[in-house]
Write an enzyme that holds these catalytic residues in place. Structure first.
Site, PDB file in Angstrom:
ATOM      1  N   TYR A  27      56.985  56.518   8.468  1.00 20.62           N
ATOM      2  CA  TYR A  27      56.250  56.505   9.733  1.00 20.62           C
ATOM      3  C   TYR A  27      54.766  56.784   9.555  1.00 20.62           C
ATOM      4  O   TYR A  27      53.971  56.491  10.440  1.00 20.62           O
ATOM      5  CB  TYR A  27      56.877  57.415  10.789  1.00 20.62           C
ATOM      6  CG  TYR A  27      57.175  58.836  10.390  1.00 20.62           C
ATOM      7  CD1 TYR A  27      56.176  59.791  10.376  1.00 20.62           C
ATOM      8  CD2 TYR A  27      58.462  59.213  10.070  1.00 20.62           C
ATOM      9  CE1 TYR A  27      56.454  61.095  10.031  1.00 20.62           C
ATOM     10  CE2 TYR A  27      58.748  60.523   9.729  1.00 20.62           C
ATOM     11  CZ  TYR A  27      57.745  61.462   9.701  1.00 20.62           C
ATOM     12  OH  TYR A  27      58.019  62.748   9.370  1.00 20.62           O
ATOM     13  N   LYS A  58      45.575  54.453  28.311  1.00 15.75           N
ATOM     14  CA  LYS A  58      44.179  54.855  28.471  1.00 15.75           C
ATOM     15  C   LYS A  58      44.186  55.875  29.607  1.00 15.75           C
ATOM     16  O   LYS A  58      44.188  55.511  30.782  1.00 15.75           O
ATOM     17  CB  LYS A  58      43.341  53.629  28.810  1.00 15.75           C
ATOM     18  CG  LYS A  58      41.866  53.836  28.792  1.00 15.75           C
ATOM     19  CD  LYS A  58      41.208  52.469  29.034  1.00 15.75           C
ATOM     20  CE  LYS A  58      39.752  52.495  28.753  1.00 15.75           C
ATOM     21  NZ  LYS A  58      39.170  51.146  28.947  1.00 15.75           N
TER      22      LYS A  58
END
Length: 124
Positions: free
Chosen positions: A53, A99
């Site tokens: 990962y 965001k």
């Protein structure tokens, strides 16, 4: 199908359509879900049989930290495409880009886009 999920990786970058977004870093986060079989890794307990990962995070970091994009949709597409190219054993990816504080004149908890892409270019 099994999933390897990296949740809410945090980054700072300059993406967006507004001039202020090109001038100042903003926070972004990304969650990715890799759909693949984890049976071999689960049985062997060897990193060689798993997806590291750290490498997944590196792909996401390279895209979000890369050249400025106007849309978070573009970031998500590029992340998905690069993950599928880098890890052919992955059948599909789900990518969510967030965001949390876009510079707009109203209050809300942020904006996100979530996409799913499969090997071979299929969307679902």
């Amino acid at each position: 199908m099994d999933k390897l999920i990296l949740r809410e990786m945090h980054f700072s970058a300059r993406h967006g359509v507004l001039p202020a977004e090109a001038e100042n870093d903003q926070p972004f986060s990304a969650t990715v879900e890799l759909e693949l079989s984890t049976a071999r890794a689960g049985a062997s307990d060897r990193i060689e049989d798993a997806i590291d990962y750290r490498k997944v995070q590196g792909v996401v970091r390279d895209v979000i930290g890369g050249s400025r994009k106007h849309l978070i949709e573009t970031l998500a597409e590029q992340i998905a495409g690069r993950l599928l190219a880098a890890f052919p054993e992955v059948h599909a990816v789900v990518v969510e880009v967030v965001k949390p504080r876009p510079p707009v004149d109203f209050q809300f908890a942020g904006v996100s886009v979530k996409i799913r892409r499969e090997q071979g270019g299929a969307a679902r």
